[in-house]
Write an enzyme that holds these catalytic residues in place. Structure first.
Site, PDB file in Angstrom:
ATOM      1  CE1 TYR A 193      27.237  44.301  54.982  1.00 48.32           C
ATOM      2  CE2 TYR A 193      27.320  44.336  52.571  1.00 48.32           C
ATOM      3  CZ  TYR A 193      27.807  43.876  53.790  1.00 48.32           C
ATOM      4  OH  TYR A 193      28.880  43.005  53.812  1.00 48.32           O
TER       5      TYR A 193
ATOM      6  CE  LYS B 193      30.865  44.974  55.678  1.00 41.17           C
ATOM      7  NZ  LYS B 193      31.375  44.546  56.974  1.00 41.17           N
TER       8      LYS B 193
ATOM      9  CB  SER C 266      31.845  43.999  51.048  1.00 40.08           C
ATOM     10  OG  SER C 266      31.044  43.553  49.984  1.00 40.08           O
TER      11      SER C 266
HETATM   12  P1  NAD Z   1      27.628  36.183  59.774  1.00 36.37           P
HETATM   13  O1  NAD Z   1      26.344  36.878  60.013  1.00 36.37           O
HETATM   14  O2  NAD Z   1      27.626  34.699  59.622  1.00 36.37           O
HETATM   15  O3  NAD Z   1      28.677  36.554  60.928  1.00 36.37           O
HETATM   16  C1  NAD Z   1      28.674  37.800  61.580  1.00 36.37           C
HETATM   17  C2  NAD Z   1      28.670  37.533  63.084  1.00 36.37           C
HETATM   18  O4  NAD Z   1      28.680  38.794  63.760  1.00 36.37           O
HETATM   19  C3  NAD Z   1      27.426  36.782  63.565  1.00 36.37           C
HETATM   20  O5  NAD Z   1      27.836  35.650  64.312  1.00 36.37           O
HETATM   21  C4  NAD Z   1      26.671  37.796  64.445  1.00 36.37           C
HETATM   22  O6  NAD Z   1      26.019  37.149  65.500  1.00 36.37           O
HETATM   23  C5  NAD Z   1      27.796  38.705  64.879  1.00 36.37           C
HETATM   24  N1  NAD Z   1      27.404  40.084  65.195  1.00 36.37           N
HETATM   25  C6  NAD Z   1      26.660  40.954  64.460  1.00 36.37           C
HETATM   26  N2  NAD Z   1      26.547  42.135  65.094  1.00 36.37           N
HETATM   27  C7  NAD Z   1      27.255  42.024  66.256  1.00 36.37           C
HETATM   28  C8  NAD Z   1      27.523  42.902  67.337  1.00 36.37           C
HETATM   29  N3  NAD Z   1      27.014  44.141  67.367  1.00 36.37           N
HETATM   30  N4  NAD Z   1      28.292  42.468  68.351  1.00 36.37           N
HETATM   31  C9  NAD Z   1      28.798  41.213  68.343  1.00 36.37           C
HETATM   32  N5  NAD Z   1      28.564  40.329  67.365  1.00 36.37           N
HETATM   33  C10 NAD Z   1      27.806  40.736  66.323  1.00 36.37           C
HETATM   34  O7  NAD Z   1      28.307  36.879  58.491  1.00 36.37           O
HETATM   35  P2  NAD Z   1      29.577  36.458  57.642  1.00 36.37           P
HETATM   36  O8  NAD Z   1      29.108  36.039  56.297  1.00 36.37           O
HETATM   37  O9  NAD Z   1      30.450  35.545  58.414  1.00 36.37           O
HETATM   38  O10 NAD Z   1      30.255  37.885  57.464  1.00 36.37           O
HETATM   39  C11 NAD Z   1      31.281  38.343  58.330  1.00 36.37           C
HETATM   40  C12 NAD Z   1      31.681  39.745  57.908  1.00 36.37           C
HETATM   41  O11 NAD Z   1      32.083  39.738  56.539  1.00 36.37           O
HETATM   42  C13 NAD Z   1      30.535  40.771  58.010  1.00 36.37           C
HETATM   43  O12 NAD Z   1      31.076  42.000  58.462  1.00 36.37           O
HETATM   44  C14 NAD Z   1      30.072  40.895  56.570  1.00 36.37           C
HETATM   45  O13 NAD Z   1      29.504  42.164  56.320  1.00 36.37           O
HETATM   46  C15 NAD Z   1      31.371  40.721  55.811  1.00 36.37           C
HETATM   47  N6  NAD Z   1      31.176  40.241  54.426  1.00 36.37           N
HETATM   48  C16 NAD Z   1      30.458  39.097  54.204  1.00 36.37           C
HETATM   49  C17 NAD Z   1      30.248  38.672  52.897  1.00 36.37           C
HETATM   50  C18 NAD Z   1      29.433  37.434  52.614  1.00 36.37           C
HETATM   51  O14 NAD Z   1      28.991  37.275  51.471  1.00 36.37           O
HETATM   52  N7  NAD Z   1      29.227  36.532  53.564  1.00 36.37           N
HETATM   53  C19 NAD Z   1      30.769  39.407  51.817  1.00 36.37           C
HETATM   54  C20 NAD Z   1      31.508  40.544  52.081  1.00 36.37           C
HETATM   55  C21 NAD Z   1      31.717  40.959  53.403  1.00 36.37           C
HETATM   56  N1  UFG Z   2      20.822  35.347  42.337  1.00 39.40           N
HETATM   57  C1  UFG Z   2      19.787  34.686  41.725  1.00 39.40           C
HETATM   58  N2  UFG Z   2      18.816  34.133  42.522  1.00 39.40           N
HETATM   59  C2  UFG Z   2      18.844  34.215  43.871  1.00 39.40           C
HETATM   60  C3  UFG Z   2      19.928  34.890  44.495  1.00 39.40           C
HETATM   61  C4  UFG Z   2      20.891  35.456  43.689  1.00 39.40           C
HETATM   62  O1  UFG Z   2      19.732  34.603  40.498  1.00 39.40           O
HETATM   63  O2  UFG Z   2      17.920  33.697  44.533  1.00 39.40           O
HETATM   64  C5  UFG Z   2      21.904  35.905  41.496  1.00 39.40           C
HETATM   65  C6  UFG Z   2      22.104  37.405  41.649  1.00 39.40           C
HETATM   66  O3  UFG Z   2      21.254  38.112  40.778  1.00 39.40           O
HETATM   67  C7  UFG Z   2      23.595  37.560  41.300  1.00 39.40           C
HETATM   68  C8  UFG Z   2      24.214  36.247  41.813  1.00 39.40           C
HETATM   69  O4  UFG Z   2      23.131  35.328  41.909  1.00 39.40           O
HETATM   70  O5  UFG Z   2      23.763  37.621  39.909  1.00 39.40           O
HETATM   71  C9  UFG Z   2      24.881  36.375  43.171  1.00 39.40           C
HETATM   72  O6  UFG Z   2      23.957  36.944  44.104  1.00 39.40           O
HETATM   73  P1  UFG Z   2      24.230  36.915  45.686  1.00 39.40           P
HETATM   74  O7  UFG Z   2      23.036  37.532  46.340  1.00 39.40           O
HETATM   75  O8  UFG Z   2      24.628  35.548  46.110  1.00 39.40           O
HETATM   76  O9  UFG Z   2      25.533  37.823  45.852  1.00 39.40           O
HETATM   77  P2  UFG Z   2      25.786  39.351  45.450  1.00 39.40           P
HETATM   78  O10 UFG Z   2      26.967  39.354  44.514  1.00 39.40           O
HETATM   79  O11 UFG Z   2      24.572  40.044  45.018  1.00 39.40           O
HETATM   80  O12 UFG Z   2      26.212  40.010  46.854  1.00 39.40           O
HETATM   81  C10 UFG Z   2      27.017  39.338  47.811  1.00 39.40           C
HETATM   82  C11 UFG Z   2      26.640  39.859  49.205  1.00 39.40           C
HETATM   83  C12 UFG Z   2      26.994  41.315  49.320  1.00 39.40           C
HETATM   84  C13 UFG Z   2      28.455  41.487  49.012  1.00 39.40           C
HETATM   85  C14 UFG Z   2      28.777  40.931  47.636  1.00 39.40           C
HETATM   86  C15 UFG Z   2      30.251  41.040  47.343  1.00 39.40           C
HETATM   87  O13 UFG Z   2      25.242  39.708  49.436  1.00 39.40           O
HETATM   88  O14 UFG Z   2      26.762  41.769  50.614  1.00 39.40           O
HETATM   89  O15 UFG Z   2      28.366  39.574  47.560  1.00 39.40           O
HETATM   90  O16 UFG Z   2      30.975  40.420  48.354  1.00 39.40           O
HETATM   91  F1  UFG Z   2      28.749  42.800  49.033  1.00 39.40           F
END
Ligand code: NAD
Ligand code: UFG
Length: 334
Positions: free
Chosen positions: A148, A152, A124
Site C-alpha cells: 500500500y 503511494k 499519505s
Molecule cells: P475509502 O475507502 O473510504 O474511499 C475510497 C473510495 O474509492 C471508496 O469509495 C471506493 O469504493 C473507491 N474505489 C476504490 N478503488 C476504486 C476504483 N478502482 N475505481 C473507482 N473507485 C474506487 O478511503 P478514504 O479513507 O476516503 O481514503 C481516500 C484516499 O485517501 C485513498 O486513496 C487512501 O489511500 C488515501 N489515504 C487515506 C488515509 C486514511 O487514513 N483514511 C490516510 C492517508 C491516505
Molecule cells: N492502534 C492500537 N489498536 C488498534 C489500532 C491501532 O493500539 O486496534 C494504535 C497503533 O499501534 C498506532 C495508532 O493506534 O499507534 C494509530 O493506528 P492506526 O492504524 O489508526 O493508524 P496508522 O498511523 O497506523 O496508519 C494510518 C493508515 C495508513 C496511513 C497512516 C498515515 O492506516 O494507511 O495512517 O496517514 F498511511
C-alpha cells in the site's frame, strides 16, 4: 467549474465533495462502490442541498473514464479512489498495484487526452517510512514498508515525472496524516465493514458494544505514556485542505508534496480518554504486543501547508471524538 472526484462516495471523498459543493463548484463523482455505498450521494445532498452527478465507474475502465470526460467539462480532478488496507496489501499486492497504480495511470492518460491537467492526489504520511525524525517535513527522504505504501510512494514519482515531461500539468501530492471524526451533521462518516484496522473506528465500535475491548498495540514506545503517537486530523479540516490545494493547483505548475496534519501528536491512551469524555462511555482496553510495522511517533511539520495553501487545521481531538461519536449514534441508534 466542474471537478471530478474519484472515490467520492468514500470517507474523505464524500466530505470533500460536500465542501466543494458548498464552495460553489459543480461535482462529478466516480466510484466503483467497492468500499462505499450509493446512499452517500443522498447524504451529500442532505448536507449541502445540492446533488453531485454520480457515475458508478472504475478508474481502471478507460471507456468509462472517457465517457465521463466526454459528458462533462472537467476542470480538475481530485483523486481519492484507491484501496487502503495495509495488511490486505501485503496479502494481495498485485490487486493493490493494479487498482491504485494502473488505475491512476489510466485516469491520467484520459485526462491528458481531454486536455485536463490539474490533479490533486491522496498521498499519505506513510511515505515518510520508519526512520525520519518527527516532525515530518516534505523534503525528507521517502520510502515504504508495504505494498500500500509503495503505491503511494510510486504514484508520487509517476505524477512528478509527468509534470516534468509535460509542464502544463499541475499536481498537488497531499500527504494526509490520520484523518478521523465525521461531518458535524452526523450524516457523513466512516463505518468500515467487519473489524476495523485503524484505531478510531475500532474505539467507536467498542463504544457501541459491537466489539468487547480495544487492544492497545504496545505501551513500551519512547513516548510520554508508552503508546503510539499520531497526528489525528478532523476529516472536515482535511476536506477543506483539498479546496485550498485545488486553488493552488490552478495557479501553479509542476508537482508539490504538501502535508495535511495538525502538527500535534496524540497517544493511543489520550485518544481513548478523549473519546470517553466525548461519549460518556467507558472504553475497556488491554495492552497487547506491538503491531509489526508501527512507528512510535508520527506528526506533521505544517509550515508548507500554511505558507503555500494558507491552510491550518481548526479542530482538535475533542471535536473529532464528538463528531465521530455523533455519527455512530445517528447511524447505529446508540
Ligand atoms: P475509502 O475507502 O473510504 O474511499 C475510497 C473510495 O474509492 C471508496 O469509495 C471506493 O469504493 C473507491 N474505489 C476504490 N478503488 C476504486 C476504483 N478502482 N475505481 C473507482 N473507485 C474506487 O478511503 P478514504 O479513507 O476516503 O481514503 C481516500 C484516499 O485517501 C485513498 O486513496 C487512501 O489511500 C488515501 N489515504 C487515506 C488515509 C486514511 O487514513 N483514511 C490516510 C492517508 C491516505
Ligand atoms: N492502534 C492500537 N489498536 C488498534 C489500532 C491501532 O493500539 O486496534 C494504535 C497503533 O499501534 C498506532 C495508532 O493506534 O499507534 C494509530 O493506528 P492506526 O492504524 O489508526 O493508524 P496508522 O498511523 O497506523 O496508519 C494510518 C493508515 C495508513 C496511513 C497512516 C498515515 O492506516 O494507511 O495512517 O496517514 F498511511
Amino acid at each position: 467549474m466542474r471537478i471530478l472526484v474519484t472515490g467520492g462516495t468514500g470517507f474523505i471523498g464524500s466530505h470533500t465533495a460536500a465542501e466543494l459543493l458548498n464552495a460553489g463548484y459543480d461535482v462529478v463523482i466516480a466510484d466503483n462502490l467497492c468500499n462505499s455505498s450509493p446512499e452517500v450521494i443522498d447524504r451529500i445532498q442532505d448536507v449541502t442541498g445540492k446533488r453531485p452527478v454520480f457515475y458508478e465507474a472504475d478508474i481502471r475502465d478507460r471507456a468509462a473514464m472517457e465517457r465521463i470526460f466526454r459528458e462533462n467539462e472537467i476542470g480538475a480532478v481530485i483523486h481519492f479512489a484507491g484501496l487502503k488496507a495495509v495488511g490486505e496489501s501485503v496479502q494481495i499486492p498485485l490487486t493493490y498495484y493494479e487498482n491504485n497504480i494502473a488505475g491512476t495511470v489510466t485516469l491520467c492518460q484520459v485526462m491528458e487526452q481531454a486536455g485536463c491537467h490539474v490533479f490533486v492526489f491522496s498521498s499519505s504520511a506513510t511515505v515518510y517510512g520508519m526512520t525520519n525524525p518527527v516532525p515530518f517535513r516534505e523534503d525528507m527522504p521517502t520510502s515504504a514498508t508495504n505494498p500500500y505504501g509503495w503505491t503511494k510512494r510510486m504514484l508520487e514519482q509517476i505524477l512528478t515525472d509527468e509534470t516534468v515531461a509535460h509542464p502544463e500539468w499541475s499536481v498537488v501530492l497531499l500527504r494526509y496524516f490520520n484523518p478521523i471524526g465525521a461531518h458535524p451533521s452526523g450524516l457523513l462518516g466512516e463505518n468500515p465493514n467487519g473489524i476495523p484496522n485503524n484505531l478510531f473506528p475500532y474505539i467507536a465500535k467498542v463504544a457501541t458494544g459491537a466489539l468487547p475491548r480495544l487492544n492497545v498495540f504496545g505501551n513500551d514506545y519512547d513516548t510520554p505514556d508508552g503508546t503510539g503517537v499520531r497526528d489525528y486530523i478532523h476529516v472536515v479540516d482535511l476536506a477543506k485542505g483539498h479546496l485550498m490545494a485545488l486553488e493552488y493547483a490552478f495557479n501553479h505548475k509542476g508537482a508539490e508534496a504538501i502535508n495535511l496534519g495538525t502538527g500535534k501528536g496524540t497517544s493511543v491512551l489520550e485518544l481513548v480518554h478523549a473519546f470517553e469524555k466525548a461519549s460518556s462511555v467507558s472504553i475497556p482496553y488491554v495492552i497487547a504486543p506491538r503491531r509489526a510495522g508501527d512507528i512510535a511517533t508520527c506528526y506533521a511539520d505544517t509550515e508548507k501547508a500554511a505558507k503555500l495553501l494558507n491552510w491550518h487545521a481548526q479542530f482538535g481531538v475533542d471535536d473529532m471524538c464528538r463528531d465521530g461519536w455523533n455519527y455512530m449514534v445517528k447511524r447505529e441508534g446508540k
